[in-house]
Design a protein around this motif. Structure first.
Motif, short mmCIF file in Angstrom:
data_model
loop_
_atom_site.label_atom_id
_atom_site.label_comp_id
_atom_site.label_asym_id
_atom_site.label_seq_id
_atom_site.Cartn_x
_atom_site.Cartn_y
_atom_site.Cartn_z
N UNK A 39 0.87 -1.17 0.00
CA UNK A 39 0.00 0.00 0.00
C UNK A 39 0.91 1.22 0.00
N UNK A 40 0.58 2.21 -0.82
CA UNK A 40 1.41 3.41 -0.92
C UNK A 40 0.62 4.64 -0.50
N UNK A 41 1.31 5.57 0.14
CA UNK A 41 0.73 6.84 0.57
C UNK A 41 1.56 7.97 0.00
N UNK A 49 5.43 6.65 0.59
CA UNK A 49 5.69 5.69 1.66
C UNK A 49 4.94 4.41 1.30
N UNK A 50 5.64 3.29 1.31
CA UNK A 50 5.04 2.00 1.03
C UNK A 50 4.97 1.16 2.29
N UNK A 51 3.85 0.52 2.51
CA UNK A 51 3.66 -0.40 3.63
C UNK A 51 3.68 -1.80 3.04
N UNK A 52 4.54 -2.68 3.56
CA UNK A 52 4.67 -4.02 2.97
C UNK A 52 5.22 -5.00 4.00
N UNK A 53 5.07 -6.29 3.69
CA UNK A 53 5.74 -7.33 4.47
C UNK A 53 7.20 -7.31 4.05
N UNK A 54 8.14 -7.58 4.98
CA UNK A 54 9.55 -7.63 4.59
C UNK A 54 9.79 -8.69 3.51
#
Length: 125
Positions: A39-41, A49-54
């Motif tokens: 998910x990107x903001x 800013x990207x939200x992700x699993x490592x």
């Protein structure tokens, strides 16, 4: 050099989105549609800013001494982002105020997300 993007690790991206929706929404960042586990903001075409699993499959963890700072437009956004972080399960690391306390140029607030990553939201005058 310009920062292209920053990634923040999450155990479960979908479960992390309500926290980031509130915090980033308070400073005017919008979330794009999650895609491929990310998910990107941020504004389209600008650093985001990207939200992700490592990628390595290990658990996300906070780095000691690592902090991401986001510039707000004013003190009201700083207060709103800090309040949103705490309301969404974040931990206070220093409430809104001038830094140093006798200063009048840097107004910031500090918090951690549920994983333990540290953030600052600040405005300058």
């Amino acid at each position: 050099m310009t920062i292209g993007y920053v990634t923040i690790g999450a155990h479960d991206v979908e479960a992390a989105l309500p926290f980031f929706d509130q915090v980033f929404g308070a400073i005017g960042y919008e979330r794009g549609e999650p895609e491929g586990g990310w998910a990107f903001y941020g504004p389209k075409g600008a650093p985001c800013v990207g939200i992700c699993k490592p990628h390595d499959g290990a658990a996300p963890r906070a780095g000691n001494g690592i902090m991401i700072a986001f510039k707000a437009t004013d003190q009201e956004q700083v207060r709103a982002a800090h309040a949103a972080a705490l309301a969404a399960g974040g931990k206070d690391e220093g409430g809104p105020g001038f830094r140093p306390p006798e200063g009048a140029e840097f107004y910031g607030a500090y918090f951690r997300d549920p994983v333990g990553n540290k953030y600052c939201v600040y405005a300058t005058t």
